[in-house]
Design a protein around this motif. Structure first.
Motif, short mmCIF file in Angstrom:
data_model
loop_
_atom_site.label_atom_id
_atom_site.label_comp_id
_atom_site.label_asym_id
_atom_site.label_seq_id
_atom_site.Cartn_x
_atom_site.Cartn_y
_atom_site.Cartn_z
N ALA A 216 0.84 -1.19 0.00
CA ALA A 216 0.00 0.00 0.00
C ALA A 216 0.88 1.25 0.00
CB ALA A 216 -0.91 0.00 1.22
N GLN A 217 0.68 2.09 -1.00
CA GLN A 217 1.50 3.30 -1.11
C GLN A 217 1.17 4.33 -0.03
OE1 GLN A 217 1.80 4.97 -5.06
NE2 GLN A 217 1.94 2.95 -6.03
N LYS A 218 -0.02 4.24 0.54
CA LYS A 218 -0.41 5.19 1.59
C LYS A 218 -0.58 4.49 2.94
CE LYS A 218 -2.59 8.53 -1.51
NZ LYS A 218 -3.80 9.33 -1.83
N ASP A 219 0.20 3.45 3.14
CA ASP A 219 0.11 2.67 4.38
C ASP A 219 0.54 3.52 5.56
OD1 ASP A 219 0.34 0.72 6.44
OD2 ASP A 219 0.69 -0.84 4.95
N SER A 220 -0.36 3.72 6.50
CA SER A 220 -0.08 4.55 7.67
C SER A 220 0.57 3.76 8.81
CB SER A 220 -1.38 5.21 8.17
OG SER A 220 -2.37 4.21 8.43
N ILE A 221 0.69 2.44 8.65
CA ILE A 221 1.28 1.59 9.68
C ILE A 221 2.66 1.07 9.25
CG2 ILE A 221 0.98 -0.47 11.09
CD1 ILE A 221 -1.08 1.70 11.64
N LEU A 222 2.73 0.49 8.06
CA LEU A 222 3.99 -0.03 7.54
C LEU A 222 4.30 0.68 6.22
CD1 LEU A 222 3.57 -3.89 8.12
CD2 LEU A 222 5.01 -2.31 9.42
N PRO A 223 5.25 1.61 6.23
CA PRO A 223 5.57 2.34 5.01
C PRO A 223 6.17 1.43 3.94
CG PRO A 223 7.17 2.82 6.73
CD PRO A 223 6.07 2.04 7.38
N SER A 224 6.18 1.94 2.72
CA SER A 224 6.65 1.17 1.57
C SER A 224 8.07 0.65 1.76
CB SER A 224 6.57 2.02 0.31
OG SER A 224 7.00 1.30 -0.82
N SER A 225 8.89 1.41 2.47
CA SER A 225 10.29 0.98 2.68
C SER A 225 10.38 -0.34 3.42
CB SER A 225 11.06 2.06 3.45
OG SER A 225 10.45 2.30 4.72
N LEU A 226 9.34 -0.67 4.21
CA LEU A 226 9.33 -1.91 4.98
C LEU A 226 8.64 -3.06 4.25
CD1 LEU A 226 8.50 -0.63 8.60
CD2 LEU A 226 10.74 -1.09 7.58
N THR A 227 7.77 -2.73 3.29
CA THR A 227 6.99 -3.78 2.61
C THR A 227 7.45 -4.07 1.19
OG1 THR A 227 5.33 -2.16 1.88
CG2 THR A 227 4.93 -3.27 3.98
N SER A 228 8.01 -3.08 0.51
CA SER A 228 8.34 -3.25 -0.91
C SER A 228 9.43 -4.29 -1.20
CB SER A 228 8.69 -1.91 -1.55
OG SER A 228 9.79 -1.32 -0.90
N PRO A 229 10.44 -4.47 -0.33
CA PRO A 229 11.43 -5.52 -0.63
C PRO A 229 10.81 -6.91 -0.76
CG PRO A 229 12.30 -4.03 1.04
CD PRO A 229 10.87 -3.67 0.86
N LEU A 230 9.79 -7.19 0.04
CA LEU A 230 9.09 -8.47 -0.06
C LEU A 230 8.37 -8.57 -1.40
CD1 LEU A 230 8.06 -11.13 1.21
CD2 LEU A 230 6.15 -9.81 2.17
N ARG A 231 7.67 -7.52 -1.77
CA ARG A 231 6.95 -7.52 -3.05
C ARG A 231 7.91 -7.73 -4.22
NH1 ARG A 231 5.63 -2.42 -3.42
NH2 ARG A 231 7.17 -1.99 -5.03
N GLU A 232 9.02 -7.03 -4.21
CA GLU A 232 9.98 -7.12 -5.32
C GLU A 232 10.62 -8.50 -5.39
OE1 GLU A 232 12.46 -3.86 -4.33
OE2 GLU A 232 10.97 -2.33 -4.87
N SER A 233 10.98 -9.05 -4.25
CA SER A 233 11.59 -10.39 -4.23
C SER A 233 10.59 -11.44 -4.69
CB SER A 233 12.09 -10.73 -2.82
OG SER A 233 13.14 -9.88 -2.44
N ALA A 234 9.34 -11.30 -4.26
CA ALA A 234 8.31 -12.26 -4.65
C ALA A 234 8.05 -12.19 -6.16
CB ALA A 234 7.02 -11.99 -3.88
N LYS A 235 8.04 -10.99 -6.71
CA LYS A 235 7.81 -10.82 -8.14
C LYS A 235 8.88 -11.52 -8.96
CE LYS A 235 6.71 -7.30 -11.61
NZ LYS A 235 6.51 -5.83 -11.84
N GLU A 236 10.12 -11.45 -8.50
CA GLU A 236 11.23 -12.12 -9.18
C GLU A 236 11.05 -13.63 -9.20
OE1 GLU A 236 14.72 -10.87 -7.16
OE2 GLU A 236 14.68 -8.81 -7.98
N ARG A 237 10.26 -14.15 -8.26
CA ARG A 237 10.03 -15.60 -8.18
C ARG A 237 8.69 -16.01 -8.78
NH1 ARG A 237 12.84 -17.83 -2.66
NH2 ARG A 237 14.61 -16.40 -2.63
N GLY A 238 8.06 -15.08 -9.49
CA GLY A 238 6.84 -15.43 -10.21
C GLY A 238 5.54 -15.08 -9.53
N ALA A 239 5.59 -14.39 -8.38
CA ALA A 239 4.36 -14.02 -7.68
C ALA A 239 3.63 -12.91 -8.41
CB ALA A 239 4.67 -13.58 -6.26
N LYS A 240 2.33 -12.88 -8.25
CA LYS A 240 1.55 -11.73 -8.69
C LYS A 240 1.71 -10.65 -7.62
CE LYS A 240 -1.90 -14.65 -10.96
NZ LYS A 240 -1.29 -15.93 -10.54
N THR A 241 1.84 -9.42 -8.04
CA THR A 241 2.01 -8.33 -7.07
C THR A 241 1.11 -7.16 -7.43
OG1 THR A 241 3.83 -7.31 -8.32
CG2 THR A 241 4.43 -8.98 -6.68
#
Length: 274
Positions: A216-241
């Motif tokens: 979530a780009q407007k996440d008020s609890i966990l900012p993108s800096s904390l969540t995006s590495p997971l999304r990017e790593s998962a995408k490299e392994r074929g996950a939908k993001t």
């Protein structure tokens, strides 16, 4: 008689050791209990009136292998009028300040898709027994998934925030599942004193094609800096993001339109086979 007493004493000591090991702190002897205490202090008190008289919602409980009872609810598969035969289950792991009564009422659309939906309060939260520890919570969900897998044909997982970290540890353990959604989960737990083996990123499967990772780009609890590495790593392994431009933390979106769009994406992924 003396020998029998010794055997019983040995048995109960073994149980005690097993239970204490399960609830030991992984993320710092003092830090982890304090953080969970702080989180749980922000959690609303259980309120059965929230679910009272809502059709197809019933109390549910799960007994863990170390003897703790986890309490929550099951939203039965239905067509809006009558109960229907479930084509599978959806197990939800909540964020750390959510309670089961609050969550289950928001999952009606899941039950209308033909799934039995299970939501439990973490151990030590609300009416669930036990001490709040990440190691024990992960083990609880491993046991629940293994148990539900025996009862249902289609096996679906939805992890929210901390629950996403829990679900990725379940997936990383090798348990079977058909599809999973990880919504706004932290990428790492190790910066908070946890061992790297429980980091969500470390538990991504090599083939992540059955995963949908939402951030979530407007996440008020966990900012993108904390969540995006997971999304990017998962995408490299074929996950939908999906990186929601207007998304806030799960179930805290600013408008119903955004919330319903989010739920639609989640359901489309989980129910894709059907």
């Amino acid at each position: 008689m003396k020998r029998i007493k010794i055997l019983f004493l040995t048995f109960f000591i073994a149980i005690s050791i097993s239970a204490s090991e399960r609830e030991e702190s992984l993320c710092g002897t003092f830090l982890e209990p304090f953080v969970f205490w702080m989180w749980s202090s922000m959690t609303p008190k259980p309120d059965n009136s929230i679910v009272a008289n809502i059709p197809f919602i019933e109390p549910s409980q799960y007994k863990t292998s170390d003897g703790k009872t986890l309490r929550g609810y099951r939203y039965l598969s239905n067509n809006g009028y009558t109960r229907t035969s479930a084509k599978g289950y959806i197990l939800v792991a909540m964020g750390n300040t959510m309670i089961s009564e609050q969550m289950v009422v928001m999952l009606k659309s899941f039950s209308l898709k033909g799934y039995d939906v299970y939501v439990y309060d973490y151990r030590g939260y609300a009416n669930s027994e036990g001490n709040r520890r990440i190691k024990a919570i992960i083990q609880d969900y491993k046991e629940m998934v293994a148990s539900l897998n025996k009862a249902y044909e289609r096996r679906l997982l939805y992890g929210i925030s901390l629950g996403g970290a829990v679900m990725l540890n379940v997936i990383g353990s090798g348990l079977e599942y058909d599809a999973a959604v990880i919504d706004s989960a932290p990428s790492f737990l190790s910066p908070f004193g946890c061992p790297k083996r429980v980091d969500p990123v470390a538990n991504l499967p090599r083939d992540a094609s059955r995963l949908l990772i939402i951030t979530a780009q407007k996440d008020s609890i966990l900012p993108s800096s904390l969540t995006s590495p997971l999304r990017e790593s998962a995408k490299e392994r074929g996950a939908k993001t999906f990186d929601g431009e207007e998304y806030d933390h799960p179930f805290a979106d600013k408008t119903l339109e955004v919330h319903y769009q989010r739920m639609k994406i989640i359901l489309q992924h989980l129910d894709a086979e059907n």
